[in-house]
Enzyme design. Structure first.
Site, PDB file in Angstrom:
ATOM      1  N   ASP A  70      45.368  30.172  51.665  1.00  0.00           N
ATOM      2  CA  ASP A  70      45.973  31.383  52.231  1.00  0.00           C
ATOM      3  C   ASP A  70      47.479  31.188  52.333  1.00  0.00           C
ATOM      4  O   ASP A  70      47.957  30.067  52.447  1.00  0.00           O
ATOM      5  CB  ASP A  70      45.447  31.628  53.654  1.00  0.00           C
ATOM      6  CG  ASP A  70      44.048  32.231  53.662  1.00  0.00           C
ATOM      7  OD1 ASP A  70      43.502  32.499  52.579  1.00  0.00           O
ATOM      8  OD2 ASP A  70      43.513  32.424  54.763  1.00  0.00           O
ATOM      9  N   GLN A  89      52.371  36.718  48.558  1.00  0.00           N
ATOM     10  CA  GLN A  89      52.557  37.986  49.272  1.00  0.00           C
ATOM     11  C   GLN A  89      53.595  38.878  48.588  1.00  0.00           C
ATOM     12  O   GLN A  89      54.738  38.473  48.368  1.00  0.00           O
ATOM     13  CB  GLN A  89      53.012  37.689  50.701  1.00  0.00           C
ATOM     14  CG  GLN A  89      51.975  36.900  51.500  1.00  0.00           C
ATOM     15  CD  GLN A  89      52.607  36.051  52.588  1.00  0.00           C
ATOM     16  OE1 GLN A  89      53.695  35.514  52.403  1.00  0.00           O
ATOM     17  NE2 GLN A  89      51.911  35.911  53.703  1.00  0.00           N
ATOM     18  N   ARG A 143      46.032  34.978  44.012  1.00  0.00           N
ATOM     19  CA  ARG A 143      45.547  36.169  44.718  1.00  0.00           C
ATOM     20  C   ARG A 143      46.773  36.855  45.330  1.00  0.00           C
ATOM     21  O   ARG A 143      47.470  36.282  46.165  1.00  0.00           O
ATOM     22  CB  ARG A 143      44.598  35.742  45.840  1.00  0.00           C
ATOM     23  CG  ARG A 143      44.089  36.889  46.689  1.00  0.00           C
ATOM     24  CD  ARG A 143      43.114  36.377  47.739  1.00  0.00           C
ATOM     25  NE  ARG A 143      43.792  35.787  48.860  1.00  0.00           N
ATOM     26  CZ  ARG A 143      43.279  34.834  49.642  1.00  0.00           C
ATOM     27  NH1 ARG A 143      42.089  34.323  49.387  1.00  0.00           N
ATOM     28  NH2 ARG A 143      43.954  34.361  50.664  1.00  0.00           N
ATOM     29  N   THR A 201      43.576  43.935  48.046  1.00  0.00           N
ATOM     30  CA  THR A 201      44.134  45.073  48.804  1.00  0.00           C
ATOM     31  C   THR A 201      43.059  46.149  48.931  1.00  0.00           C
ATOM     32  O   THR A 201      42.122  46.190  48.127  1.00  0.00           O
ATOM     33  CB  THR A 201      45.380  45.654  48.079  1.00  0.00           C
ATOM     34  OG1 THR A 201      45.844  46.796  48.794  1.00  0.00           O
ATOM     35  CG2 THR A 201      45.103  46.073  46.643  1.00  0.00           C
TER      36      THR A 201
HETATM   37  P1  FDA Z   1      47.539  48.935  53.343  1.00  0.00           P
HETATM   38  O1  FDA Z   1      47.692  48.267  54.695  1.00  0.00           O
HETATM   39  O2  FDA Z   1      48.685  49.702  52.815  1.00  0.00           O
HETATM   40  O3  FDA Z   1      46.245  49.799  53.394  1.00  0.00           O
HETATM   41  C1  FDA Z   1      45.822  50.602  52.312  1.00  0.00           C
HETATM   42  C2  FDA Z   1      44.694  51.486  52.799  1.00  0.00           C
HETATM   43  O4  FDA Z   1      43.535  50.668  52.984  1.00  0.00           O
HETATM   44  C3  FDA Z   1      44.980  52.103  54.171  1.00  0.00           C
HETATM   45  O5  FDA Z   1      45.497  53.391  54.069  1.00  0.00           O
HETATM   46  C4  FDA Z   1      43.648  52.090  54.864  1.00  0.00           C
HETATM   47  O6  FDA Z   1      42.990  53.329  54.598  1.00  0.00           O
HETATM   48  C5  FDA Z   1      42.883  50.978  54.195  1.00  0.00           C
HETATM   49  N1  FDA Z   1      42.833  49.793  55.072  1.00  0.00           N
HETATM   50  C6  FDA Z   1      43.705  48.753  55.101  1.00  0.00           C
HETATM   51  N2  FDA Z   1      43.327  47.842  56.010  1.00  0.00           N
HETATM   52  C7  FDA Z   1      42.194  48.312  56.570  1.00  0.00           C
HETATM   53  C8  FDA Z   1      41.337  47.832  57.585  1.00  0.00           C
HETATM   54  N3  FDA Z   1      41.552  46.679  58.216  1.00  0.00           N
HETATM   55  N4  FDA Z   1      40.257  48.586  57.904  1.00  0.00           N
HETATM   56  C9  FDA Z   1      40.020  49.756  57.286  1.00  0.00           C
HETATM   57  N5  FDA Z   1      40.792  50.280  56.311  1.00  0.00           N
HETATM   58  C10 FDA Z   1      41.876  49.563  55.961  1.00  0.00           C
HETATM   59  N6  FDA Z   1      47.668  38.368  54.070  1.00  0.00           N
HETATM   60  C11 FDA Z   1      48.490  37.291  54.091  1.00  0.00           C
HETATM   61  O7  FDA Z   1      49.640  37.404  54.530  1.00  0.00           O
HETATM   62  N7  FDA Z   1      48.037  36.082  53.616  1.00  0.00           N
HETATM   63  C12 FDA Z   1      46.792  35.915  53.093  1.00  0.00           C
HETATM   64  O8  FDA Z   1      46.427  34.811  52.688  1.00  0.00           O
HETATM   65  C13 FDA Z   1      45.946  37.069  53.020  1.00  0.00           C
HETATM   66  N8  FDA Z   1      44.705  36.980  52.464  1.00  0.00           N
HETATM   67  C14 FDA Z   1      43.966  38.140  52.257  1.00  0.00           C
HETATM   68  C15 FDA Z   1      42.770  38.086  51.552  1.00  0.00           C
HETATM   69  C16 FDA Z   1      42.041  39.242  51.326  1.00  0.00           C
HETATM   70  C17 FDA Z   1      40.762  39.181  50.549  1.00  0.00           C
HETATM   71  C18 FDA Z   1      42.527  40.501  51.835  1.00  0.00           C
HETATM   72  C19 FDA Z   1      41.776  41.757  51.599  1.00  0.00           C
HETATM   73  C20 FDA Z   1      43.703  40.549  52.552  1.00  0.00           C
HETATM   74  C21 FDA Z   1      44.430  39.382  52.787  1.00  0.00           C
HETATM   75  N9  FDA Z   1      45.628  39.422  53.504  1.00  0.00           N
HETATM   76  C22 FDA Z   1      46.414  38.290  53.543  1.00  0.00           C
HETATM   77  C23 FDA Z   1      46.025  40.641  54.255  1.00  0.00           C
HETATM   78  C24 FDA Z   1      46.978  41.513  53.450  1.00  0.00           C
HETATM   79  O9  FDA Z   1      48.238  40.913  53.370  1.00  0.00           O
HETATM   80  C25 FDA Z   1      47.140  42.893  54.104  1.00  0.00           C
HETATM   81  O10 FDA Z   1      47.713  42.732  55.368  1.00  0.00           O
HETATM   82  C26 FDA Z   1      45.847  43.682  54.250  1.00  0.00           C
HETATM   83  O11 FDA Z   1      45.067  43.566  53.101  1.00  0.00           O
HETATM   84  C27 FDA Z   1      46.142  45.173  54.508  1.00  0.00           C
HETATM   85  O12 FDA Z   1      46.935  45.691  53.475  1.00  0.00           O
HETATM   86  P2  FDA Z   1      46.368  46.534  52.226  1.00  0.00           P
HETATM   87  O13 FDA Z   1      46.798  45.833  50.991  1.00  0.00           O
HETATM   88  O14 FDA Z   1      44.927  46.752  52.323  1.00  0.00           O
HETATM   89  O15 FDA Z   1      47.210  47.859  52.223  1.00  0.00           O
END
Ligand code: FDA
Length: 305
Positions: free
Chosen positions: A128, A157, A178, A225
């Site tokens: 991570d 990131q 990733r 994401t």
């Molecule tokens: P964004 O936050 O823009 O969300 C896009 C849409 O997805 C939103 O409009 C919402 O509808 C939906 N959504 C997002 N989060 C949701 C939730 N919790 N519940 C319901 N709906 C939701 N970060 C990091 O800094 N280091 C790491 O090692 C990792 N590892 C990691 C692994 C995996 C498999 C995932 C999925 C995520 C991570 N992250 C992470 C977290 C990542 O950086 C980020 O904070 C989250 O994925 C939320 O951002 P989105 O890309 O989903 O987009």
């Protein structure tokens, strides 16, 4: 994107709040339970849907980072169980939980031990990425251990400007990468601001990983994401390059956009859900809530109902 810090609750305080929050259906949807068995049960259900699992253990930071056997133990136990049951699981580890901030050399030793056990599978282990101040230390440990353990992948990131250069330096090594948007506080100058700018950088990074030289080097590109608009752009881009479905790999949290995850899996795209377990799940869970305040309403309804 700047998120509140997770609460640092300890002992009875955390257990009380944990018990209350755990009753909610929303929590059960995201966190199947605190134990490895809970996580493996969720992974088994996911596997039946054609969705792989990435297990992430959320323990407290090690009390005694010098006790490297104790630090490694939960991960070795998880690997043994995954391999015995033949589950399509990978592992994701936070180097802070392996004692990186106390002594990088010890953390490296623990990661080596985990990777050596993972190689029996072989099971992929993901590193991570945590706060911006820890990126260099994380990359250093990753690069050294990766030299001996090709099944070690790395999270990068998209909110950080430096990630373009980090990706370039890792492509020739054929690394599994990733890409995520990023979820820690970042210094203004080092980061992209605003959803659009971060998503655009994410797209550029993804497109770079799908380029022919990166694929020829053996890069495995993973897009983690829930932003389905961004995923759609990446999928279209992979198609326009004439790449097979295996090139578009999507990872999400367990319980988020379940219909989308199932659809992708049915269509033959590689999909994985991140399943968290361990006694420190509450702080992690609050971070996830902070990412989507709409979840708070659902949680409160679940607690009061
Ligand atoms: P964004 O936050 O823009 O969300 C896009 C849409 O997805 C939103 O409009 C919402 O509808 C939906 N959504 C997002 N989060 C949701 C939730 N919790 N519940 C319901 N709906 C939701 N970060 C990091 O800094 N280091 C790491 O090692 C990792 N590892 C990691 C692994 C995996 C498999 C995932 C999925 C995520 C991570 N992250 C992470 C977290 C990542 O950086 C980020 O904070 C989250 O994925 C939320 O951002 P989105 O890309 O989903 O987009």
């Amino acid at each position: 994107m700047s998120l509140p810090r997770p609460p640092s609750l300890r002992g009875p305080e955390r257990r009380g709040l944990g018990a209350l929050v755990r009753r909610s259906a929303l929590v059960r949807r995201f966190v199947p339970g605190e134990t490895l068995d809970d996580a493996l049960a969720a992974a088994t259900l996911q596997a039946a849907l054609g969705i792989g699992t990435t297990l992430t253990y959320l323990g407290d930071p090690p009390r005694d980072p010098a006790d490297t056997a104790a630090v490694a133990q939960p991960y070795l136990e998880a690997l043994d169980s995954i391999q015995e049951r033949g589950l399509p699981c990978e592992l994701s580890v936070k180097l802070s939980q392996l004692g990186r901030d106390a002594r990088a050399d010890r953390c490296e030793g623990v990661l080596e031990t985990i990777c050596a056990r993972a190689a029996r599978g072989p099971t992929v282990v993901w590193t991570d990425m945590e706060a911006p101040a820890a990126v260099d230390a994380t990359l250093g440990v990753f690069r050294r251990v990766r030299e001996r353990h090709p099944h070690l992948g790395l999270c990068l990131q998209a909110y950080l400007r430096r990630t373009t250069a980090d990706v370039e330096s890792l492509i020739p090594l054929g690394v599994a990468l990733r890409i995520v948007k990023g979820s820690y506080r970042q210094p203004r100058a080092a980061a992209y601001r605003g959803r659009r700018a971060i998503a655009d950088h994410f797209f550029r990074l993804g497109a770079r990983l799908l380029a022919s030289d990166a694929r020829a080097a053996g890069v495995r590109a993973v897009f983690a994401t829930h932003d389905v608009g961004l995923l759609g752009r990446l999928r279209d881009h992979a198609r326009s390059l004439g790449l097979g479905r295996d090139a578009f790999e999507c990872h999400m949290l367990l319980g988020v956009r379940r219909g989308y995850q199932r659809r992708l899996a049915t269509e033959g795209y590689p999909v994985r859900a991140l399943v968290s377990y361990g006694e420190a799940w509450l702080a992690w869970y609050v971070r996830r809530l902070a990412e989507r305040p709409a979840n708070l309403g659902v949680l409160l309804r679940g607690l009061l109902g």
